[in-house]
Motif scaffolding. Structure first.
Motif, PDB file in Angstrom:
ATOM      1  N   GLU A 138     -11.784  16.847  24.615  1.00 38.32           N
ATOM      2  CA  GLU A 138     -13.222  16.972  23.801  1.00 38.32           C
ATOM      3  C   GLU A 138     -12.253  15.141  22.898  1.00 38.32           C
ATOM      4  O   GLU A 138     -11.710  15.429  22.258  1.00 38.32           O
ATOM      5  CB  GLU A 138     -13.192  17.825  22.242  1.00 38.32           C
ATOM      6  N   THR A 139     -13.760  14.432  22.900  1.00 39.06           N
ATOM      7  CA  THR A 139     -13.992  13.339  22.490  1.00 39.06           C
ATOM      8  C   THR A 139     -14.987  12.793  21.418  1.00 39.06           C
ATOM      9  O   THR A 139     -16.009  13.257  20.956  1.00 39.06           O
ATOM     10  CB  THR A 139     -14.640  12.035  23.408  1.00 39.06           C
ATOM     11  N   MET A 140     -15.094  13.032  20.227  1.00 37.39           N
ATOM     12  CA  MET A 140     -15.222  12.746  18.713  1.00 37.39           C
ATOM     13  C   MET A 140     -15.458  11.493  18.970  1.00 37.39           C
ATOM     14  O   MET A 140     -14.550  10.589  17.870  1.00 37.39           O
ATOM     15  CB  MET A 140     -15.158  13.504  17.506  1.00 37.39           C
ATOM     16  N   VAL A 141     -17.036  10.773  18.006  1.00 36.16           N
ATOM     17  CA  VAL A 141     -17.049   9.290  17.603  1.00 36.16           C
ATOM     18  C   VAL A 141     -17.913   9.776  16.746  1.00 36.16           C
ATOM     19  O   VAL A 141     -19.370  10.629  16.908  1.00 36.16           O
ATOM     20  CB  VAL A 141     -17.726   7.975  18.315  1.00 36.16           C
ATOM     21  N   TRP A 142     -18.016   8.740  15.517  1.00 38.96           N
ATOM     22  CA  TRP A 142     -18.772   9.198  13.737  1.00 38.96           C
ATOM     23  C   TRP A 142     -18.293   7.912  13.519  1.00 38.96           C
ATOM     24  O   TRP A 142     -17.359   7.623  13.393  1.00 38.96           O
ATOM     25  CB  TRP A 142     -18.242  10.889  13.431  1.00 38.96           C
ATOM     26  N   GLY A 143     -19.981   7.860  12.566  1.00 37.86           N
ATOM     27  CA  GLY A 143     -19.965   6.824  11.487  1.00 37.86           C
ATOM     28  C   GLY A 143     -20.599   7.288  10.284  1.00 37.86           C
ATOM     29  O   GLY A 143     -21.433   7.992  10.556  1.00 37.86           O
ATOM     30  N   THR A 144     -20.517   6.202   9.160  1.00 39.11           N
ATOM     31  CA  THR A 144     -21.406   5.830   8.256  1.00 39.11           C
ATOM     32  C   THR A 144     -22.340   4.705   7.889  1.00 39.11           C
ATOM     33  O   THR A 144     -21.551   3.839   8.214  1.00 39.11           O
ATOM     34  CB  THR A 144     -20.933   6.501   6.815  1.00 39.11           C
ATOM     35  N   GLU A 145     -23.395   4.554   7.225  1.00 40.76           N
ATOM     36  CA  GLU A 145     -23.858   3.433   6.766  1.00 40.76           C
ATOM     37  C   GLU A 145     -23.487   3.481   6.300  1.00 40.76           C
ATOM     38  O   GLU A 145     -22.347   3.580   4.857  1.00 40.76           O
ATOM     39  CB  GLU A 145     -25.148   3.784   6.581  1.00 40.76           C
ATOM     40  N   ASN A 146     -23.327   1.698   5.330  1.00 38.99           N
ATOM     41  CA  ASN A 146     -22.659   0.828   4.872  1.00 38.99           C
ATOM     42  C   ASN A 146     -23.453   1.588   3.208  1.00 38.99           C
ATOM     43  O   ASN A 146     -25.058   0.772   2.745  1.00 38.99           O
ATOM     44  CB  ASN A 146     -23.198  -0.480   4.792  1.00 38.99           C
ATOM     45  N   SER A 147     -22.784   1.818   2.654  1.00 40.38           N
ATOM     46  CA  SER A 147     -23.549   2.342   1.111  1.00 40.38           C
ATOM     47  C   SER A 147     -22.874   1.443  -0.172  1.00 40.38           C
ATOM     48  O   SER A 147     -20.962   0.952   0.235  1.00 40.38           O
ATOM     49  CB  SER A 147     -22.634   3.480   1.052  1.00 40.38           C
ATOM     50  N   THR A 148     -23.550   1.280  -0.866  1.00 43.16           N
ATOM     51  CA  THR A 148     -23.251   0.434  -2.063  1.00 43.16           C
ATOM     52  C   THR A 148     -23.659   0.772  -3.374  1.00 43.16           C
ATOM     53  O   THR A 148     -24.731   1.227  -3.520  1.00 43.16           O
ATOM     54  CB  THR A 148     -24.205  -1.161  -1.849  1.00 43.16           C
ATOM     55  N   SER A 149     -23.190   0.486  -4.024  1.00 45.95           N
ATOM     56  CA  SER A 149     -22.994   1.535  -4.867  1.00 45.95           C
ATOM     57  C   SER A 149     -22.885   0.300  -6.921  1.00 45.95           C
ATOM     58  O   SER A 149     -21.865  -0.647  -6.594  1.00 45.95           O
ATOM     59  CB  SER A 149     -22.090   2.521  -5.564  1.00 45.95           C
ATOM     60  N   ARG A 150     -23.501   0.605  -7.792  1.00 48.86           N
ATOM     61  CA  ARG A 150     -23.334  -1.075  -8.396  1.00 48.86           C
ATOM     62  C   ARG A 150     -22.678  -0.608  -9.706  1.00 48.86           C
ATOM     63  O   ARG A 150     -23.192   0.509 -10.415  1.00 48.86           O
ATOM     64  CB  ARG A 150     -25.280  -1.495  -9.108  1.00 48.86           C
ATOM     65  N   VAL A 151     -22.554  -1.664 -10.771  1.00 48.45           N
ATOM     66  CA  VAL A 151     -22.743  -1.515 -11.668  1.00 48.45           C
ATOM     67  C   VAL A 151     -23.183  -2.791 -12.391  1.00 48.45           C
ATOM     68  O   VAL A 151     -22.679  -3.427 -12.879  1.00 48.45           O
ATOM     69  CB  VAL A 151     -20.579  -2.345 -12.334  1.00 48.45           C
ATOM     70  N   ASN A 152     -24.350  -2.027 -12.951  1.00 42.86           N
ATOM     71  CA  ASN A 152     -24.936  -2.563 -13.800  1.00 42.86           C
ATOM     72  C   ASN A 152     -24.438  -2.679 -15.639  1.00 42.86           C
ATOM     73  O   ASN A 152     -24.205  -1.588 -16.217  1.00 42.86           O
ATOM     74  CB  ASN A 152     -26.596  -2.673 -13.738  1.00 42.86           C
ATOM     75  N   THR A 153     -25.105  -3.297 -16.435  1.00 48.30           N
ATOM     76  CA  THR A 153     -25.058  -3.263 -17.869  1.00 48.30           C
ATOM     77  C   THR A 153     -26.425  -4.283 -18.542  1.00 48.30           C
ATOM     78  O   THR A 153     -26.846  -5.085 -18.329  1.00 48.30           O
ATOM     79  CB  THR A 153     -23.597  -4.486 -18.352  1.00 48.30           C
ATOM     80  N   ASP A 154     -26.483  -3.071 -19.804  1.00 47.82           N
ATOM     81  CA  ASP A 154     -27.473  -4.045 -20.203  1.00 47.82           C
ATOM     82  C   ASP A 154     -27.607  -4.013 -21.469  1.00 47.82           C
ATOM     83  O   ASP A 154     -28.460  -4.544 -22.578  1.00 47.82           O
ATOM     84  CB  ASP A 154     -29.105  -2.661 -20.549  1.00 47.82           C
ATOM     85  N   LEU A 155     -26.182  -4.315 -21.090  1.00 51.96           N
ATOM     86  CA  LEU A 155     -25.888  -5.525 -22.612  1.00 51.96           C
ATOM     87  C   LEU A 155     -26.300  -6.567 -22.962  1.00 51.96           C
ATOM     88  O   LEU A 155     -25.867  -7.530 -24.182  1.00 51.96           O
ATOM     89  CB  LEU A 155     -24.252  -5.151 -22.503  1.00 51.96           C
ATOM     90  N   LEU A 156     -26.600  -7.616 -21.692  1.00 52.78           N
ATOM     91  CA  LEU A 156     -26.857  -8.928 -21.680  1.00 52.78           C
ATOM     92  C   LEU A 156     -28.239  -8.902 -21.742  1.00 52.78           C
ATOM     93  O   LEU A 156     -28.330  -8.162 -19.851  1.00 52.78           O
ATOM     94  CB  LEU A 156     -25.708  -9.513 -20.471  1.00 52.78           C
ATOM     95  N   PRO A 157     -28.654  -9.748 -21.613  1.00 53.22           N
ATOM     96  CA  PRO A 157     -28.198 -11.355 -22.885  1.00 53.22           C
ATOM     97  C   PRO A 157     -28.674 -10.017 -24.130  1.00 53.22           C
ATOM     98  O   PRO A 157     -28.950  -9.048 -24.309  1.00 53.22           O
ATOM     99  CB  PRO A 157     -29.109 -12.183 -22.877  1.00 53.22           C
ATOM    100  N   ALA A 158     -27.114 -10.389 -24.839  1.00 52.86           N
ATOM    101  CA  ALA A 158     -27.813  -9.605 -26.344  1.00 52.86           C
ATOM    102  C   ALA A 158     -28.620 -10.166 -27.405  1.00 52.86           C
ATOM    103  O   ALA A 158     -28.509 -10.907 -28.088  1.00 52.86           O
ATOM    104  CB  ALA A 158     -26.239  -9.525 -26.741  1.00 52.86           C
ATOM    105  N   THR A 159     -29.505  -9.345 -27.089  1.00 49.47           N
ATOM    106  CA  THR A 159     -30.516  -9.615 -27.505  1.00 49.47           C
ATOM    107  C   THR A 159     -30.212  -8.517 -29.074  1.00 49.47           C
ATOM    108  O   THR A 159     -31.962  -8.947 -30.688  1.00 49.47           O
ATOM    109  CB  THR A 159     -31.986  -9.776 -27.261  1.00 49.47           C
TER     110      THR A 159
END
Length: 421
Positions: free
Chosen positions: A155-176
């Motif tokens: 048995e031969t198996m080939v698999w893969g995932t898509e490129n997945s991106t997660s983000r670090v966002n902040t609402d602290l800037l700009p500090a109004t």
């Protein structure tokens, strides 16, 4: 008269008995009916329903080779199967990795702390971490095909995932908001390898992008595999697997002096500072295990644990772009730096598969499954950054370092299977 009649009847019965003896198959295996000379033995009998064709003495140069090749292809293709599945993959998140280094006299840089600039200005900074990163429900695809052989199945198996991106966002800037304690986001650095007070500040924006993808290819031999076979069966397995696991972490911050920390107002050309960390894990492994299946006429249930001893060759790269650039005294122009670290390390892992198949027809099955793999000694992008500084007179000292940790990958699969007749 009656005596002659009796004699005639006996003669007639004798004739009928003899004719029946020749017209029926005898218990000892003799043949009948047969027209022509009586055979000397059973090997001389020729069935009139069988057609015999004499081949010419010269049947071509490749006749024997072609015949054997065709026969081998037919024997092999009988029972071959192919399966295609959609995957939903979860990869362990990096956790609460600090996007910086420990600071002297600051217990936790994730919490707001005071920073004193060379100009004498004082502000409140905060270092972010990767706690908001997750790699759940990543789409993928898997193709598997099997070839039955005399000793089992390959048995031969080939698999893969898509490129997945997660983000670090902040609402602290700009500090109004004047009541907001955090005024700037910082990247904290060690000072000559030890906790100090060096920070890189951003007051306009800060974002981090963490991406991942995985590719796997393997080939296994399942001994004494026969299809179809009903009931419980346990099949030993051994094989080879290659895994390519990649991660990238990009941190991008902007400083335009909207915070007023430096004289001169907002910069026309904001300072854009960036840190990139990339890692490529290439795992080569020999694996073995057992496949246990219960096969019913209408369904199949299976469990397959495997263990493997692998070698992980990974390459970690850390780059900086204008990290400490500043038009203020002291003026700094860093440009681009790049550092690479590679390692070869043993990386055993454990793999477990659970699955169920519904036999829609003898040649078409619906399959659902779940798989979990616990890899060891895998390198990750967030751990590979050595946040260090050796002074403004020297180039940025952010370098790549060799760090490894365990990594769990779980996959839910759904697909169909076709078996060739």
């Amino acid at each position: 008269m009656l005596g002659r009649l009796h004699n005639c009847l006996w003669v007639a019965c004798l004739v009928l008995g003899v004719s029946n003896a020749y017209s029926q198959t005898l218990p000892n295996g003799a043949y009948g009916p047969y027209y022509g000379p009586a055979p000397m033995n059973t090997n001389d009998y020729v069935d009139p329903n069988v057609v015999h064709e004499l081949l010419p003495p010269d049947r071509g140069l490749w006749w024997d080779v072609d015949y054997r090749l065709n026969q081998a292809i037919q024997d092999t293709s009988h029972g071959m199967w192919f399966r295609l599945e959609w995957l939903s993959t979860n990869i362990d998140a990096p956790g609460r990795t600090l996007l910086g280094a420990p600071l002297a006299n600051v217990p936790d840089p994730r919490q707001p702390f005071e920073v004193v600039l060379p100009s004498g200005a004082v502000t409140t900074a905060q270092v972010l971490d990767t706690s908001s990163i997750d790699f759940d429900n990543i789409n993928g695809i898997r193709g598997t095909w099997g070839v039955p052989l005399a000793f089992g199945t390959v048995e031969t198996m080939v698999w893969g995932t898509e490129n997945s991106t997660s983000r670090v966002n902040t609402d602290l800037l700009p500090a109004t908001d004047p009541l907001q304690p955090t005024r700037v986001i910082a990247t904290s650095l060690l000072t000559n390898g030890f906790p100090g007070g060096t920070v890189v500040l951003y007051d306009a924006s800060f974002k981090a992008f963490y991406s991942t993808e995985i590719f796997s290819a393997e080939s296994n031999v399942y001994y004494n595999y026969r299809n179809p076979r009903l009931g419980l069966r346990i099949l030993p397995v051994c094989g080879f697997r290659f895994v390519d696991y990649d991660e990238a972490l990009v941190q991008r911050g902007v400083y335009d002096n909207n915070s007023g920390l430096n004289p001169g107002g907002i910069l026309i050309d904001p300072l854009v500072r960036q840190i990139e960390s990339d890692v490529d894990n290439d795992l080569y492994a020999l694996q073995t295990g057992l496949r246990t299946e219960f096969v019913h006429q209408h369904f199949t249930l299976g469990v397959e644990p495997k263990v493997a001893l692998g070698l992980n060759h990974y390459e970690a790269t850390v780059s900086t772009f204008d990290l400490r650039d500043s038009p203020y005294d002291p003026v700094v122009d860093d440009g681009i730096t790049k550092n690479v670290e590679s390692q070869n390390i043993l990386a055993p892992y454990f793999d477990l598969s659970l699955y169920a198949k519904v036999h829609l027809t003898p040649s078409c099955h619906l399959r659902v499954g779940w798989n979990y793999t616990l890899f060891t000694n895998m390198s990750r992008a967030d751990d590979n950054i050595f946040y260090n500084d050796t002074g403004i007179a020297n180039p940025p000292a952010l370098t790549a370092r060799g760090e490894e940790e365990a990594l769990g990958v779980s996959t839910f699969s759904l697909g169909g299977e076709i078996i060739l007749p």
